[in-house]
Motif scaffolding. Structure first.
Motif, short mmCIF file in Angstrom:
data_model
loop_
_atom_site.label_atom_id
_atom_site.label_comp_id
_atom_site.label_asym_id
_atom_site.label_seq_id
_atom_site.Cartn_x
_atom_site.Cartn_y
_atom_site.Cartn_z
N VAL A 19 0.83 -1.20 0.00
CA VAL A 19 0.00 0.00 0.00
C VAL A 19 0.87 1.26 0.00
O VAL A 19 0.69 2.14 -0.84
CB VAL A 19 -0.94 0.02 1.22
CG1 VAL A 19 -1.71 1.34 1.30
CG2 VAL A 19 -1.91 -1.16 1.17
N SER A 20 1.82 1.33 0.95
CA SER A 20 2.63 2.53 1.07
C SER A 20 3.87 2.22 1.89
O SER A 20 3.88 1.28 2.69
CB SER A 20 1.82 3.64 1.75
OG SER A 20 2.56 4.84 1.85
N ALA A 21 4.91 3.02 1.67
CA ALA A 21 6.13 2.89 2.45
C ALA A 21 6.67 4.27 2.76
O ALA A 21 6.51 5.21 1.96
CB ALA A 21 7.18 2.08 1.70
N MET A 22 7.29 4.37 3.91
CA MET A 22 7.89 5.63 4.32
C MET A 22 9.29 5.39 4.85
O MET A 22 9.49 4.58 5.75
CB MET A 22 7.06 6.34 5.39
CG MET A 22 7.67 7.65 5.86
SD MET A 22 6.72 8.46 7.16
CE MET A 22 5.32 9.07 6.22
N TRP A 23 10.24 6.11 4.28
CA TRP A 23 11.61 6.05 4.78
C TRP A 23 11.68 6.72 6.16
O TRP A 23 10.80 7.51 6.52
CB TRP A 23 12.51 6.82 3.82
CG TRP A 23 13.12 6.04 2.71
CD1 TRP A 23 14.44 5.96 2.38
CD2 TRP A 23 12.44 5.25 1.72
NE1 TRP A 23 14.63 5.18 1.28
CE2 TRP A 23 13.43 4.73 0.84
CE3 TRP A 23 11.10 4.92 1.49
CZ2 TRP A 23 13.13 3.91 -0.24
CZ3 TRP A 23 10.77 4.09 0.42
CH2 TRP A 23 11.78 3.60 -0.42
N SER A 24 12.71 6.44 6.91
CA SER A 24 12.86 7.06 8.22
C SER A 24 12.92 8.58 8.11
O SER A 24 12.48 9.29 9.02
CB SER A 24 14.11 6.53 8.93
OG SER A 24 15.26 6.80 8.16
N GLY A 25 13.41 9.08 6.99
CA GLY A 25 13.51 10.53 6.79
C GLY A 25 12.23 11.17 6.31
O GLY A 25 12.16 12.40 6.18
N GLY A 26 11.23 10.34 6.00
CA GLY A 26 9.93 10.88 5.62
C GLY A 26 9.54 10.71 4.17
O GLY A 26 8.38 10.93 3.81
N THR A 42 8.04 9.22 1.07
CA THR A 42 6.90 8.31 1.06
C THR A 42 6.53 7.91 -0.37
O THR A 42 6.59 8.73 -1.28
CB THR A 42 5.68 8.97 1.73
OG1 THR A 42 6.06 9.48 3.01
CG2 THR A 42 4.55 7.98 1.93
N TYR A 43 6.14 6.65 -0.51
CA TYR A 43 5.69 6.13 -1.79
C TYR A 43 4.35 5.43 -1.59
O TYR A 43 4.06 4.91 -0.51
CB TYR A 43 6.71 5.15 -2.37
CG TYR A 43 8.01 5.79 -2.75
CD1 TYR A 43 9.05 5.88 -1.82
CD2 TYR A 43 8.21 6.31 -4.02
CE1 TYR A 43 10.25 6.48 -2.17
CE2 TYR A 43 9.42 6.90 -4.36
CZ TYR A 43 10.42 6.98 -3.44
OH TYR A 43 11.60 7.58 -3.78
N TYR A 44 3.56 5.41 -2.66
CA TYR A 44 2.23 4.79 -2.61
C TYR A 44 2.02 3.87 -3.80
O TYR A 44 2.54 4.11 -4.89
CB TYR A 44 1.14 5.86 -2.63
CG TYR A 44 1.17 6.80 -1.46
CD1 TYR A 44 1.86 8.01 -1.55
CD2 TYR A 44 0.53 6.50 -0.26
CE1 TYR A 44 1.91 8.89 -0.47
CE2 TYR A 44 0.57 7.36 0.81
CZ TYR A 44 1.26 8.55 0.70
OH TYR A 44 1.31 9.41 1.77
N ALA A 45 1.23 2.85 -3.58
CA ALA A 45 0.76 2.04 -4.70
C ALA A 45 -0.16 2.89 -5.57
O ALA A 45 -0.86 3.78 -5.06
CB ALA A 45 0.02 0.81 -4.18
#
Length: 125
Positions: free
Chosen positions: A48-55, A57-60
């Motif tokens: 669905v989505s991912a967020m790096w520790s730095g913020g 963000t990517y989405y499907a």
């Protein structure tokens, strides 16, 4: 070690909204990348989505423009705001965490080290 607990799922009508929370234990939460996945009955777990520790963000593509991933490191909590929900969004939603992440593997469930128990989201038509 990180323990994750999701909450906020429920039943909502099509077009409605829900906000999922993912509470994490551990003092190093801010160093972890996080992800949201979902799994509908009879289907594979889906990114669905991912967020790096730095913020970063990517989405499907299926949720882009409707879902927003955010995190509050002070509270050790990640959030998934879901708007304009459709019945196709019905699934168990899981949050996950990992120490390192790449664009190439951000949508690969087996690359995530820690998982929550999941929370059910049901969207009625």
């Amino acid at each position: 070690q990180v323990q994750l607990v999701e909450s906020g799922g429920g039943l909502v009508q099509a077009g409605g909204s829900l906000r999922l929370s993912c509470a994490a234990s551990g003092r190093t939460f801010s160093r972890y990348a996080m992800g949201w996945f979902r799994q509908a009955p009879g289907k594979e777990r889906e990114f669905v989505s991912a967020m790096w520790s730095g913020g970063t963000t990517y989405y499907a593509d299926s949720v882009k423009g409707r879902f927003t991933f955010s995190r509050d490191n002070a509270k050790g909590t990640g959030y998934l705001q879901m708007n304009s929900l459709t019945p196709e969004d019905t699934a168990v939603y899981y949050c996950a965490a990992r120490r390192t992440i790449t664009i190439r593997t951000m949508n690969t469930a087996r690359e995530y080290e820690f998982w929550g128990q999941g929370t059910q989201v049901t969207v009625s038509s």
